[in-house]
Structure formats: structure tokens, C-alpha cells
Design a protein around this motif. Structure first.
Motif, PDB file in Angstrom:
ATOM      1  N   TRP A 133      39.218 -40.007 -44.001  1.00  0.00           N
ATOM      2  CA  TRP A 133      38.274 -39.015 -44.502  1.00  0.00           C
ATOM      3  C   TRP A 133      37.883 -38.046 -43.393  1.00  0.00           C
ATOM      4  O   TRP A 133      37.198 -38.428 -42.449  1.00  0.00           O
ATOM      5  CB  TRP A 133      37.034 -39.707 -45.058  1.00  0.00           C
ATOM      6  N   PHE A 176      44.982 -38.891 -49.261  1.00  0.00           N
ATOM      7  CA  PHE A 176      44.207 -39.125 -48.043  1.00  0.00           C
ATOM      8  C   PHE A 176      44.749 -40.331 -47.278  1.00  0.00           C
ATOM      9  O   PHE A 176      44.572 -40.431 -46.063  1.00  0.00           O
ATOM     10  CB  PHE A 176      42.729 -39.371 -48.393  1.00  0.00           C
ATOM     11  N   PRO A 224      33.984 -42.832 -48.919  1.00  0.00           N
ATOM     12  CA  PRO A 224      33.673 -41.771 -47.947  1.00  0.00           C
ATOM     13  C   PRO A 224      32.184 -41.532 -47.731  1.00  0.00           C
ATOM     14  O   PRO A 224      31.800 -40.969 -46.703  1.00  0.00           O
ATOM     15  CB  PRO A 224      34.322 -40.528 -48.573  1.00  0.00           C
ATOM     16  N   GLY A 230      36.963 -36.618 -53.525  1.00  0.00           N
ATOM     17  CA  GLY A 230      37.940 -36.188 -52.536  1.00  0.00           C
ATOM     18  C   GLY A 230      37.478 -34.968 -51.759  1.00  0.00           C
ATOM     19  O   GLY A 230      37.624 -34.909 -50.535  1.00  0.00           O
ATOM     20  N   GLY A 269      34.850 -35.955 -49.282  1.00  0.00           N
ATOM     21  CA  GLY A 269      35.471 -36.661 -48.161  1.00  0.00           C
ATOM     22  C   GLY A 269      36.233 -35.734 -47.243  1.00  0.00           C
ATOM     23  O   GLY A 269      36.391 -36.025 -46.056  1.00  0.00           O
ATOM     24  N   CYS A 282      35.650 -35.868 -43.205  1.00  0.00           N
ATOM     25  CA  CYS A 282      34.207 -35.701 -43.008  1.00  0.00           C
ATOM     26  C   CYS A 282      33.680 -36.638 -41.931  1.00  0.00           C
ATOM     27  O   CYS A 282      32.704 -36.328 -41.230  1.00  0.00           O
ATOM     28  CB  CYS A 282      33.458 -35.942 -44.318  1.00  0.00           C
ATOM     29  N   HIS A 309      29.495 -43.539 -44.412  1.00  0.00           N
ATOM     30  CA  HIS A 309      29.869 -43.394 -43.009  1.00  0.00           C
ATOM     31  C   HIS A 309      28.662 -43.355 -42.081  1.00  0.00           C
ATOM     32  O   HIS A 309      28.625 -42.627 -41.101  1.00  0.00           O
ATOM     33  CB  HIS A 309      30.821 -42.226 -42.778  1.00  0.00           C
TER      34      HIS A 309
END
Length: 392
Positions: A326, A14, A301, A53, A56, A328, A304
Motif C-alpha cells: 500500500w 497491489f 490499508p 484501493g 491505499g 499510502c 497502518h
């Protein structure tokens, strides 16, 4: 331990532009599901990383599935017991600490997913565990592992006054535990339920009992304490979740923001109680947290900012920075940005339609400048976050 290495490569990808992240995710998932993959603690670690992961990346359902499998295997292996760390630690203090952190990270991720998405296996909330608390990050990285303490020691410190220095990770666990208390209260429907006050006291006491050494989020070298940063963020989000339902703060403008979970309407009203200022205060605190000298694209992640009740340009810029890592956060950024623009346009239209005739020329100019300033703040916020995200 090819399966653990595959999960680490997936999460690491990422942070590498143009890396084949989806392909690495499929490889990690294939590896942990292989019949030849040992059912041990390292598989739990691999599945935990894979779940983080996937979430995210925006694949929430698959992340929940794998997280549930990781929890089941951890309980099957007895990772929630103190004995597991010593039996499987190979007389290596750093490996024992790794097992402690694996259990507690399962615990933390379970609650953070539940807090962000409003759904999770959430098995860890009902599991009795006696795993010792993790040490400080620097102690772990240096492999200089001190004597461990337990959650009972942490709870008793406020009463006994014992001179025990708990790690920032321990305070993060306490913050996540308070979030779990809040999430159990989703069925509360009336304003004056005394349980609300009891849970609020846990949130307030968490801050009050921070020792002097933890009052600042920056260490002696000026570096941000990552665990303490997350702990404060979780505490503010938990406070918003607890009080927002009864705040009478109209949530209609934020209805399009469904990137993490469905919109939960809050009835508006004129009789603002204490719940409203507490909700707003925590939202403001979240905004202040993201102004700290910290590269936001290194943030977890799950942090947010979905539950921020104030639409702030700086928060939107932070989402845009998180989006660099990320995916998302990208969906959240698009939805929040749309709301910001709608609020600004509505405010501008109301001024022009209803108040323009009552303004003298100077006042009208002031309104125009205010609108331009809001747009400028929006752009500056994105620029600020981009400039302060270095090091990757």
C-alpha cells in the motif's frame, strides 16, 4: 459483471510486483462509471473495492467520492434492509451472505476512513439498518452458511446470557461501532464530561465480553483470526482517540506525521490523569498486535498505525512492510522514521551536553550502548517484518 472484475483486478494488482496498478485503477473507475453499468448490488461491491484501493494508493479525495456514491446507491437499493439479502440471494445462502457482508463492509470502511483521515461521508452512522450479522470466515468460504443473527441479539447476549456463538466479523462490527461513538465526541472540550466514561465503558466491555473461544487471536490451527485482529486494532485506536486529547502527553514531536490527517496538538502538562496511562496502554497493545505471526503486507490499508502515541522502531518496520503493498504507508513510514531519528538525536545531544560530566566512564559507555541499541532495534524491526511477511 465486468465492472466488479475490474475492481477486483485493481485491488489484486497491489500484491503483484510491477503490475500496472494505476492503469488498472483507471480502467476500474471507467467501468463503474459507464452508462451501461447496471445500478445493482454488484456495482456497490465494485465501488467499495475501488474506494479501498484508491485510499491505499493515497488518492483519498477520489476514494471518499466513490465511497459516498457507493453508500448512496446501497441506500437507494435498500441494501440496509434484511429483505434485500433474501430477494437478491437467488435462494443461495452464500450469495445472501455476500450481500450481508457488502453492507457491513460499507459500514466498517466508512468508520475506518473517518477514524484514520478524520473525514468521511459517514452516512452509515445515522442509517437504521436491520441486516443480519455475517458468519465466520471459514463458514463463508466453505459455503456452509449457518442461521444468521442480528445486532440486537449481539447486544442482548450480555444481559440474557443466550448461548449464541457470534462470528469474529460480528465482534469487528461491534468494535467499529464503538469507534463511531468516539468519533461523535470530537466536540468535547472539558476533561470530566461523563460521556467520556460512558464511551470508555463500551470499549472496556467489548474486551470483557469476548467469549473464551475469542480470547486468543489464533485459531485451533495456529492461524491468525483476521477479523478479530482488525477488531482489536480498531478498539485500541478508538481508546487512543478517546483519551489522548486529555492525556497531557506532549504531541509536539509527532507534528510532522500528517500522512493521514492534519496534526492535532495535545497540550502538555504535569498533572497526568487516568487518560495518559490508558492512551499509552493502547499504544503498547498495538505494538504487541503487530508482533503476532501474521504477514503484515496482507493487512487492511486503513490499519497502518497512525494513532500510535509511542514512536516504536518495530512499528516503523511494520509500516515499511505495509509499504510493499500500500503506497499510502510509504508516506507514513518516511514521516515516522524522521521523527524517530530526531528523537534519538535530541536524546543523544542532551546527554552529551548536560550529563556527560556527571557520568563515570561505565555510565557514559552505557548511554552510548543504549543509543546504538535503539538504532539496532530499528534495523532489526524492519528485518523482522520483512522475514515474517511471506506467502505473497
Amino acid at each position: 459483471m465486468d465492472h466488479l472484475e475490474a475492481a477486483m483486478c485493481y485491488v489484486g494488482s497491489f500484491y503483484v510486483p510491477q503490475a500496472p496498478t494505476p492503469a488498472l485503477g483507471l480502467e476500474a473507475e471507467k467501468s463503474v462509471n459507464s452508462m451501461s453499468c447496471p445500478r445493482d448490488g454488484f456495482k456497490v461491491q465494485a465501488m467499495l473495492l475501488l474506494a479501498i484501493g484508491l485510499d491505499g494508493f493515497g488518492n483519498q479525495e477520489k476514494a471518499l467520492e466513490i465511497l459516498g456514491e457507493a453508500q448512496n446507491l446501497a441506500l437507494e437499493l435498500g441494501m440496509h434492509r434484511h429483505e434485500f439479502t433474501s430477494v437478491n440471494g437467488s435462494v443461495l445462502g452464500v450469495l445472501e451472505e455476500s450481500w450481508r457482508r457488502t453492507w457491513w463492509e460499507l459500514y466498517a470502511v466508512d468508520r475506518m476512513i473517518a477514524g484514520v483521515h478524520r473525514k468521511s461521508p459517514f452516512r452509515m452512522n445515522e442509517t437504521a439498518a436491520d441486516v443480519a450479522l455475517p458468519c465466520e470466515e471459514k463458514e463463508y468460504f466453505s459455503e456452509n452458511i449457518p442461521q444468521s443473527h442480528f445486532i440486537e441479539d449481539f447486544d442482548d447476549k450480555a444481559l440474557t446470557g443466550d448461548d449464541i456463538n457470534f462470528s469474529s466479523y460480528a465482534y469487528r462490527i461491534a468494535a467499529v461501532r464503538n469507534l463511531g461513538r468516539v468519533l461523535k465526541l470530537q466536540q468535547i472540550t472539558f476533561l470530566d464530561d461523563p460521556i467520556i466514561d460512558r464511551i470508555d465503558s463500551h470499549l472496556v466491555n467489548w474486551k470483557l465480553h469476548l467469549p473464551y473461544s475469542k480470547k486468543s487471536l489464533l485459531d485451533n490451527e495456529g492461524q491468525l483470526d483476521e477479523m478479530l485482529f482488525q477488531a482489536h486494532m480498531v478498539t485500541e485506536v478508538a481508546t487512543i482517540l478517546l483519551h489522548r486529547t486529555h492525556s497531557q502527553l506532549d504531541s509536539t514531536p509527532t507534528q510532522p506525521i500528517i500522512s493521514c490527517a492534519p496534526h492535532h496538538p495535545v497540550p502538555s502538562g504535569q498533572n497526568y490523569s487516568l487518560h495518559a496511562p490508558l492512551t499509552i496502554s493502547s499504544a503498547v497493545s498495538i505494538t504487541k498486535l503487530i508482533t503476532l505471526p501474521y504477514p503484515l503486507n496482507k493487512a487492511h490499508p486503513f490499519l497502518h498505525l497512525r494513532h500510535n502515541s509511542r514512536i516504536n522502531p518495530l512499528n516503523t518496520g511494520a509500516l515499511k512492510t505495509l509499504w510493499e503493498v500500500w503506497p499510502c504507508a510509504g508516506r507514513a513510514w518516511e514521516q515516522v522514521s524522521g521523527v524517530v531519528k530526531e528523537i534519538f538525536n535530541a536524546k543523544k545531544a542532551a546527554v552529551e551536553a548536560e550529563l556527560w560530566g556527571n557520568f563515570v566512564e561505565d555510565e557514559a559507555m552505557g548511554v552510548s550502548l543504549e543509543g546504538e541499541s535503539m538504532i539496532d532495534e530499528f534495523q532489526l524491526a524492519s528485518l523482522w517484518c520483512g522475514q515474517n511477511s511471506g506467502g505473497i
